[in-house]
Scaffold this motif. Structure first.
Motif, PDB file in Angstrom:
ATOM      1  N   ARG A 166       5.008   5.682  11.179  1.00 25.23           N
ATOM      2  CA  ARG A 166       6.090   4.990  11.517  1.00 25.23           C
ATOM      3  C   ARG A 166       6.200   4.218  12.698  1.00 25.23           C
ATOM      4  NH1 ARG A 166      10.678   5.145  14.153  1.00 25.23           N
ATOM      5  NH2 ARG A 166      12.913   4.915  13.132  1.00 25.23           N
ATOM      6  N   SER A 167       5.575   4.643  13.760  1.00 23.13           N
ATOM      7  CA  SER A 167       5.708   3.430  15.001  1.00 23.13           C
ATOM      8  C   SER A 167       4.886   2.425  14.905  1.00 23.13           C
ATOM      9  CB  SER A 167       5.040   4.486  15.978  1.00 23.13           C
ATOM     10  OG  SER A 167       4.779   3.616  17.413  1.00 23.13           O
ATOM     11  N   THR A 168       3.266   3.005  13.825  1.00 18.09           N
ATOM     12  CA  THR A 168       2.398   1.804  13.809  1.00 18.09           C
ATOM     13  C   THR A 168       3.085   0.150  12.645  1.00 18.09           C
ATOM     14  OG1 THR A 168       0.852   2.985  14.201  1.00 18.09           O
ATOM     15  CG2 THR A 168       0.385   1.181  12.649  1.00 18.09           C
ATOM     16  N   LEU A 169       4.092   1.010  11.603  1.00 13.89           N
ATOM     17  CA  LEU A 169       4.506   0.308  10.719  1.00 13.89           C
ATOM     18  C   LEU A 169       5.767  -0.697  11.697  1.00 13.89           C
ATOM     19  CD1 LEU A 169       4.973  -1.345   7.661  1.00 13.89           C
ATOM     20  CD2 LEU A 169       6.906   0.669   7.450  1.00 13.89           C
ATOM     21  N   ALA A 191       0.181  -1.194  -0.153  1.00 13.09           N
ATOM     22  CA  ALA A 191      -0.114   0.056   0.405  1.00 13.09           C
ATOM     23  C   ALA A 191       0.726   0.917   0.110  1.00 13.09           C
ATOM     24  CB  ALA A 191      -1.106  -0.188   1.412  1.00 13.09           C
ATOM     25  N   ILE A 192       2.047   1.525   0.956  1.00 13.73           N
ATOM     26  CA  ILE A 192       3.008   2.395   1.279  1.00 13.73           C
ATOM     27  C   ILE A 192       3.247   2.398  -0.873  1.00 13.73           C
ATOM     28  CG2 ILE A 192       4.968   3.231   1.333  1.00 13.73           C
ATOM     29  CD1 ILE A 192       4.626   1.894   4.469  1.00 13.73           C
ATOM     30  N   ASP A 193       4.284   2.008  -1.497  1.00 13.27           N
ATOM     31  CA  ASP A 193       4.196   1.600  -2.810  1.00 13.27           C
ATOM     32  C   ASP A 193       2.887   2.269  -3.902  1.00 13.27           C
ATOM     33  OD1 ASP A 193       7.008   1.131  -1.392  1.00 13.27           O
ATOM     34  OD2 ASP A 193       6.424  -1.602  -2.262  1.00 13.27           O
ATOM     35  N   ALA A 194       2.265   2.020  -3.433  1.00 13.99           N
ATOM     36  CA  ALA A 194       1.093   2.318  -4.101  1.00 13.99           C
ATOM     37  C   ALA A 194       0.972   3.363  -3.741  1.00 13.99           C
ATOM     38  CB  ALA A 194      -0.720   1.245  -4.122  1.00 13.99           C
ATOM     39  N   GLY A 195       1.362   4.183  -2.930  1.00 11.71           N
ATOM     40  CA  GLY A 195       1.089   5.442  -2.559  1.00 11.71           C
ATOM     41  C   GLY A 195      -0.242   6.067  -1.638  1.00 11.71           C
ATOM     42  N   ARG A 196      -0.604   4.540  -0.732  1.00 15.07           N
ATOM     43  CA  ARG A 196      -2.280   5.108  -0.118  1.00 15.07           C
ATOM     44  C   ARG A 196      -1.246   4.883   1.438  1.00 15.07           C
ATOM     45  NH1 ARG A 196      -5.904  -0.201  -1.295  1.00 15.07           N
ATOM     46  NH2 ARG A 196      -7.276   1.069  -0.459  1.00 15.07           N
ATOM     47  N   THR A 197      -0.153   5.926   1.777  1.00 16.02           N
ATOM     48  CA  THR A 197       0.595   5.728   3.111  1.00 16.02           C
ATOM     49  C   THR A 197      -0.174   7.068   3.735  1.00 16.02           C
ATOM     50  OG1 THR A 197       2.738   5.596   2.387  1.00 16.02           O
ATOM     51  CG2 THR A 197       2.235   7.037   4.258  1.00 16.02           C
ATOM     52  N   TRP A 198      -0.842   8.373   3.204  1.00 15.16           N
ATOM     53  CA  TRP A 198      -1.812   8.853   4.112  1.00 15.16           C
ATOM     54  C   TRP A 198      -3.381   8.169   4.346  1.00 15.16           C
ATOM     55  CZ3 TRP A 198       1.626  10.197   6.918  1.00 15.16           C
ATOM     56  CH2 TRP A 198       3.591  10.658   6.167  1.00 15.16           C
ATOM     57  N   GLU A 199      -4.054   8.187   2.722  1.00 15.25           N
ATOM     58  CA  GLU A 199      -5.003   7.368   3.207  1.00 15.25           C
ATOM     59  C   GLU A 199      -4.706   5.917   4.008  1.00 15.25           C
ATOM     60  OE1 GLU A 199      -7.664   3.587   1.061  1.00 15.25           O
ATOM     61  OE2 GLU A 199      -6.173   4.530   0.365  1.00 15.25           O
ATOM     62  N   LEU A 200      -4.117   5.548   4.912  1.00 15.38           N
ATOM     63  CA  LEU A 200      -4.027   4.631   5.661  1.00 15.38           C
ATOM     64  C   LEU A 200      -4.027   5.366   7.234  1.00 15.38           C
ATOM     65  CD1 LEU A 200      -2.611   1.565   4.024  1.00 15.38           C
ATOM     66  CD2 LEU A 200      -4.623   1.807   4.568  1.00 15.38           C
ATOM     67  N   ALA A 254      16.637   2.839  10.159  1.00 14.33           N
ATOM     68  CA  ALA A 254      16.713   3.220   9.294  1.00 14.33           C
ATOM     69  C   ALA A 254      15.373   3.254   7.700  1.00 14.33           C
ATOM     70  CB  ALA A 254      18.224   3.251   8.828  1.00 14.33           C
ATOM     71  N   ALA A 255      15.328   1.516   7.834  1.00 14.89           N
ATOM     72  CA  ALA A 255      14.413   0.721   7.040  1.00 14.89           C
ATOM     73  C   ALA A 255      13.078   1.726   7.285  1.00 14.89           C
ATOM     74  CB  ALA A 255      14.489  -0.238   7.179  1.00 14.89           C
ATOM     75  N   LEU A 256      12.407   2.051   8.652  1.00 13.89           N
ATOM     76  CA  LEU A 256      11.382   2.157   8.642  1.00 13.89           C
ATOM     77  C   LEU A 256      10.720   4.182   8.227  1.00 13.89           C
ATOM     78  CD1 LEU A 256      10.674   0.991  12.493  1.00 13.89           C
ATOM     79  CD2 LEU A 256       9.439   0.047  10.310  1.00 13.89           C
ATOM     80  N   ASP A 257      12.311   4.506   8.778  1.00  6.79           N
ATOM     81  CA  ASP A 257      12.515   6.221   8.267  1.00  6.79           C
ATOM     82  C   ASP A 257      12.573   6.237   6.485  1.00  6.79           C
ATOM     83  OD1 ASP A 257      12.537   6.936  10.892  1.00  6.79           O
ATOM     84  OD2 ASP A 257      15.160   7.533  10.702  1.00  6.79           O
ATOM     85  N   ALA A 258      13.064   5.058   6.001  1.00 10.04           N
ATOM     86  CA  ALA A 258      12.942   5.276   4.331  1.00 10.04           C
ATOM     87  C   ALA A 258      11.448   4.702   4.353  1.00 10.04           C
ATOM     88  CB  ALA A 258      13.671   4.464   3.321  1.00 10.04           C
ATOM     89  N   ALA A 259      10.934   3.932   4.933  1.00 10.12           N
ATOM     90  CA  ALA A 259       9.478   3.468   4.396  1.00 10.12           C
ATOM     91  C   ALA A 259       8.891   4.798   4.463  1.00 10.12           C
ATOM     92  CB  ALA A 259       9.150   2.823   5.125  1.00 10.12           C
ATOM     93  N   VAL A 260       8.554   5.837   5.564  1.00  9.66           N
ATOM     94  CA  VAL A 260       7.823   6.302   5.686  1.00  9.66           C
ATOM     95  C   VAL A 260       7.573   8.176   5.247  1.00  9.66           C
ATOM     96  CG1 VAL A 260       6.687   5.193   7.655  1.00  9.66           C
ATOM     97  CG2 VAL A 260       8.600   7.168   7.776  1.00  9.66           C
ATOM     98  N   ALA A 261       9.362   7.574   4.234  1.00  6.50           N
ATOM     99  CA  ALA A 261       9.667   9.387   4.051  1.00  6.50           C
ATOM    100  C   ALA A 261       8.782   9.506   2.670  1.00  6.50           C
ATOM    101  CB  ALA A 261      11.058   8.989   3.090  1.00  6.50           C
ATOM    102  N   ASP A 262       8.787  11.572   2.636  1.00 11.92           N
ATOM    103  CA  ASP A 262       8.176  11.609   0.982  1.00 11.92           C
ATOM    104  C   ASP A 262       8.455  11.246   0.271  1.00 11.92           C
ATOM    105  OD1 ASP A 262       7.432  13.777   2.794  1.00 11.92           O
ATOM    106  OD2 ASP A 262       9.029  15.311   2.161  1.00 11.92           O
ATOM    107  N   VAL A 263       9.039  10.946  -0.512  1.00 11.74           N
ATOM    108  CA  VAL A 263       9.208   9.774  -1.167  1.00 11.74           C
ATOM    109  C   VAL A 263       9.346   8.294  -0.554  1.00 11.74           C
ATOM    110  CG1 VAL A 263      10.947   9.723  -3.817  1.00 11.74           C
ATOM    111  CG2 VAL A 263       9.900  11.341  -2.654  1.00 11.74           C
ATOM    112  N   PRO A 264       8.781   7.009  -0.268  1.00 12.38           N
ATOM    113  CA  PRO A 264       9.018   6.180  -0.263  1.00 12.38           C
ATOM    114  C   PRO A 264       9.151   5.252  -0.750  1.00 12.38           C
ATOM    115  CG  PRO A 264       6.540   6.486  -0.561  1.00 12.38           C
ATOM    116  CD  PRO A 264       7.191   7.606  -0.511  1.00 12.38           C
TER     117      PRO A 264
END
Length: 548
Positions: A478-481, A442-451, A519-529
């Motif tokens: 980030r904490s949830t992920l 879902a993050i890769d599909a651009g649905r981060t902020w929807e979720l 660092a992996a969590l930071d990358a997943a929730v970055a503006d460009v995930p």
């Protein structure tokens, strides 16, 4: 801190006699109030020679005063206090060393020993006697000893506690102290009963006033500001409360003097240093037991789990044996909490009692050197298991008994699942599977902020909009992920929580994760995930452990 001044003025025996007289006075006050209002009604009828409506109203008012006093003070039976039926009885045959110790301390104190010993799970000890005629006729004595005292005190410190309890009976000038305790119970029962009646009447009046206000509003009329007050019962409760305060000041003065005298008896038998050490340790032991029960023994209750038999209470010994916990207790002992003397408290502040003992001449007996008092208990773990069977609530019998490591792992995993429920709900409501892989997709599909918008937010997080809202939601997402990733690892057996007496449970992640997970969590929730680092970690986390 200086030594508390020795009591002056009226003797303890005199104060005890005064407390007894005041207890009698309490009942005389109640009887006088009832007889006074009813006598006034009779006198009024006799004086006027007739019974008119006005006099009838006065009689009804008198009955409203007399009835609650009669009902609460004289007719209501007080609930029996928890007594000889509580705890685990231990016989001389079952616990010969403990009984021998108790007998020796009683003999050295010069008093008659107990006919019964019971173990209880609290940090407490006490002697209760079945007396008659206001405590003047002696009876059977019952000794209760808290299992935490056996666990947390040395033999010398336990001797001082026992000598203190028996010391209450060696001081002849406090013969009537038992009456003051009974009087306190009776007076408190009366006051609580009157206030309970007043609360009931006040609630009824309040309901009537609300109904009356609703009717006036329905008719377009102004609502008057009337308040319910509890009526006559509240006034009576306040009257008896004032008398009770005076009684408590006198009776608790007797109890405080008795405590100092019993401390001196303990010091004479167990030694000055052991008595002072025990006094310092008791509040710390009480705090340690509360911490242990809440953070260890009962953490699995809602999950249907308890420690192994004998460990619900006995595990306290493991906590106290831990070097870090021992150091924490030692540091607390060096800085005792300041206490203010309460004139209504039956015990003086611990600091004052310790100061009084330490001001005694050095008797050459050090507090150190004696072993743990638990050695006095034959088959300790089996005995503590028996204590559980009689003191835990019946529901405890339905709980599954597990080892400490299994208890912690199971509870932490259950807590992690509960913490992940919001994101799992968000995923399923969005039509996605409830897995960490689905969340990464879902993050890769651009649905981060929807979720992220589907997650619960506090008031401060709800207020911002636009970019500010995204920045407020980012750490939450980030904490949830992170939690959902940990849950996936734990459920597959590739992560676990380690039990420790020194600290809270420690989460162990796969090798190498401690340095790269953040660092992996930071990358997943970055503006460009970028979810690749986290996916790589999950792929290389190692095989799922084989089931045993």
């Amino acid at each position: 801190m200086g030594t508390p001044a020795r009591p002056t003025g009226m003797s303890t025996a005199g104060r005890a006699a005064l407390a007894v007289a005041m207890l009698v006075g309490f009942y005389l006050l109640a009887a006088g109030l009832v007889l006074g209002v009813l006598g006034a009604d009779v006198a009024l009828v006799v004086e006027t020679g007739r019974l008119n409506p006005a006099i009838g109203k006065l009689i009804l008012l008198s009955l409203a005063v007399a009835y609650p006093v009669l009902r609460v003070v004289f007719l209501t039976r007080r609930p029996r206090e928890r007594g000889e039926a509580y705890g685990l009885p231990v016989t001389r045959e079952q616990q010969p060393e403990l009984w021998a110790r108790v007998d020796r301390i009683a003999e050295r104190t010069g008093v008659r020993g107990p006919a019964e010993i019971r173990l209880i799970p609290e940090v407490n000890a006490g002697v209760r006697e079945d007396t008659k005629l206001l405590g003047l006729i002696p009876g059977k004595r019952h000794l209760v000893i808290g299992a935490p005292l056996l666990i947390g005190l040395t033999e010398a410190e336990l001797d001082s506690v026992l000598a203190h309890e028996f010391g209450h009976y060696s001081n002849r000038d406090v013969r009537l102290a038992g009456v003051t305790v009974a009087g306190r119970s009776a007076i408190l029962h009366t006051i609580h009963g009157l206030h309970a009646r007043a609360d009931g009447h006040q609630a009824q009046q309040q309901a009537e006033l609300r109904a009356k206000a609703a009717k006036r509003l329905a008719k377009g009329k102004k609502v008057t500001e009337e308040k319910a007050g509890g009526g006559v019962d509240r006034a009576l409760a306040k009257l008896f409360t004032q008398y009770a305060k005076l009684y408590f000041r006198v009776s608790e003065s007797v109890s405080r003097r008795q405590e100092y005298a019993a401390d001196r008896s303990a010091a004479a038998i167990a030694g000055r240093d052991a008595t002072a050490a025990a006094l310092r340790r008791l509040p710390l032991l009480d705090a340690a037991e509360n911490f242990y029960l809440h953070r260890y023994a009962t953490i699995g209750w809602s999950a249907g789990l308890l420690p192994m038999p004998g460990q619900v209470y006995g595990g306290l010994a493991e906590l106290l044996a831990d070097p870090k916990r021992r150091q924490e207790l030692a540091e607390l002992a060096l800085e005792p909490a300041e206490e203010e003397a309460d004139p209504y408290d039956s015990h003086p502040p611990i600091a004052q009692r310790v100061a009084a003992i330490e001001a005694l001449p050095d008797d050459g007996r050090a507090a150190e050197g004696s072993g743990p008092a638990l050695v006095l208990l034959h088959e300790a773990e089996r005995t503590l298991a028996a204590l559980e069977s009689v003191c835990l609530v019946p529901e405890a019998a339905t709980k599954r008994r597990v080892t400490w490591p299994e208890l912690v792992r199971t509870v932490c995993l259950a807590d992690c699942r509960e913490d992940c429920q919001p994101i799992l709900t968000a995923l399923t409501s969005a039509g996605l599977p409830g897995t960490v892989e689905a969340l990464l997709d879902a993050i890769d599909a651009g649905r981060t902020w929807e979720l992220a918008g589907r997650l619960p937010r506090d008031e401060q997080a709800v207020a911002p909009t636009g970019l500010a809202a995204r920045e407020a939601a980012r750490p939450v997402f980030r904490s949830t992920l992170g939690r959902l990733t940990v849950l996936a690892l734990a459920e597959s057996g590739r992560a676990h929580w380690e039990f420790s007496w020194s600290t809270a449970a420690v989460l162990h992640l796969p090798d190498g994760w401690d340095e790269t997970f953040s660092a992996a969590l930071d990358a997943a929730v970055a503006d460009v995930p970028d979810t690749a680092p986290l996916r790589t970690l999950l792929t290389t986390a190692g095989p799922v452990p084989a089931a045993h």
